[in-house]
Scaffold this active site. Structure first.
Site, PDB file in Angstrom:
ATOM      1  N   SER A 142       0.793  -5.680   3.731  1.00 45.19           N
ATOM      2  CA  SER A 142       2.015  -5.342   3.501  1.00 45.19           C
ATOM      3  C   SER A 142       2.515  -4.382   4.877  1.00 45.19           C
ATOM      4  CB  SER A 142       2.104  -4.400   2.278  1.00 45.19           C
ATOM      5  OG  SER A 142       3.206  -4.242   1.796  1.00 45.19           O
ATOM      6  N   ASP A 305       3.516 -14.342  -3.841  1.00 48.25           N
ATOM      7  CA  ASP A 305       4.060 -13.016  -3.267  1.00 48.25           C
ATOM      8  C   ASP A 305       5.614 -13.309  -3.440  1.00 48.25           C
ATOM      9  OD1 ASP A 305       4.460 -10.878  -1.729  1.00 48.25           O
ATOM     10  OD2 ASP A 305       2.765 -11.220  -0.427  1.00 48.25           O
ATOM     11  N   HIS A 334       1.760 -10.260  -4.454  1.00 43.05           N
ATOM     12  CA  HIS A 334       1.585  -9.413  -3.446  1.00 43.05           C
ATOM     13  C   HIS A 334       0.457  -8.435  -3.756  1.00 43.05           C
ATOM     14  CE1 HIS A 334       2.759  -7.237   0.228  1.00 43.05           C
ATOM     15  NE2 HIS A 334       2.692  -6.072  -0.482  1.00 43.05           N
TER      16      HIS A 334
END
Length: 358
Positions: A142, A305, A334
């Site tokens: 991320s 995601d 995610h």
């Protein structure tokens, strides 16, 4: 026989630091965690939006405890793991809660804008202060994955491996939209006070709402349905304002939990840094930026995601001979990079063996 594994939780000063914007912070410190044998190859771990330097943890388990530790996929008896709390964070590194030496008060909204590249440059200087000049690998997901990509472009000769997870070469309009709603929630909270709020009375409702918004985007609808369905805690229809469904209680819990450990200004600064993430900025194109990366790459995306669609990362590395790309089949979307380590941990373990000399 395992070498002695040390644990270090400290700060390192890098002095004055000029940001990408041209503004200068007169004194910067980065808080860090350092775990593993002192003579072992070093792996830098970069954390996500609400993460911190405690990847492994000592008294309490760290946020990547399922992946990294003694005898785990990233073995702390073989590697030395370093994680910094990012510049702009609120867990000990210089950020909005730090004291502005000019005023003697917390920076708060006076803190200058920071970019992902600023985070990487500050980490590079901090590593040098710690006597670390080469990395076996840089790993992160991320916001951490954004840092990993920039590490590979800004300092391509400094590491043997790059492992970006759950990230794309630039943040999509969809991702920016979610961040915009989160910003709106925080800045419209009555306690916001233009960013100069009482630290003892922060914009808690706004920050909690922002976290709730994020939690929805981090997982798939299948996961929400599987975990919560239409389970109820009260009597549906009894009140139009009371929390009734389990999924509501979950979101409220997550929102309030973040308020207790995170600063609203830091949250906003890091969101804006994520918005600005685009490896092609100043480099003509994503393809040209990717060609600047020299180390071996293991890129991992996660099915479902919403914010970081897998095809974007796959496209970035499809033509790179030293890159491997995998999509992990998961219902977590995610958040897949924080769970189900048995599905993708072995990939990282195998990648780290390449070029390893212990």
């Amino acid at each position: 026989m395992d070498r002695e594994t040390r644990y270090e939780d400290s700060h390192v000063s890098i002095g004055s630091f000029v940001l990408e914007s041209g503004e200068e912070l007169p004194h910067v410190e980065l808080a860090y965690e350092r775990v593993g044998p002192s003579d072992a190859p070093v792996i830098l771990v970069c954390h996500a939006l609400t993460g911190n330097q405690f990847t492994i943890g000592e008294d309490e388990p760290g946020w990547w405890k399922g992946l990294i530790g003694k005898g785990k996929y990233v073995d702390t008896s073989e590697f030395q793991i370093v994680t910094f709390n990012v510049l702009g964070g609120c867990n000990g590194s210089t950020g909005p809660c730090s004291i502005n030496p000019t005023t003697g008060l917390a920076y708060q909204a006076d803190f200058p804008f920071i970019s992902v590249r600023d985070m990487v440059h500050s980490q590079k200087q901090a590593l040098e202060q710690l006597g670390i000049h080469h990395l076996h690998a840089v790993i992160g997901g991320s916001l951490g994955g954004m840092q990993v990509l920039e590490w590979g472009i800004l300092y391509p000769e400094c590491m043997d491996h790059l492992v970006p997870l759950a990230v794309t070469p630039s943040l999509s309009a969809y991702g920016i939209a979610y961040n915009s709603i989160s910003r709106f929630a925080i800045t419209k909270d009555p306690e916001w006070k233009e960013g100069y709020y009482n630290l003892e009375k922060p914009p808690a409702a706004g920050l909690a709402t922002a976290r709730m918004i994020g939690m929805i985007s981090y997982r798939t609808d299948d996961m929400f349905q599987k975990k919560f369905g239409r389970k109820v805690k009260g009597n549906p229809g009894e009140s139009h304002t009371e929390t009734t469904y389990d999924v509501e209680s979950y979101l409220h819990y997550q929102g309030n939990k973040l308020v207790g450990r995170f600063d609203a200004n830091s949250y906003l600064y890091l969101l804006k840094a994520m918005d600005m993430h685009d490896i092609s900025r100043g480099r003509d194109s994503i393809a040209k930026a990717a060609k600047l990366i020299q180390p071996n790459v293991l890129a991992i995306s996660f099915k479902g995601d919403l914010i970081y669609p897998p095809h974007e990362l796959e496209k970035m590395f499809s033509l790179e001979s030293m890159a491997h790309f995998y999509i992990v089949d998961t219902k977590f979307g995610h958040d897949g990079f924080l769970v189900e380590f048995d599905k993708w941990g072995p990939l990282i373990k195998q990648q780290l063996k390449e070029t390893l000399k212990i």
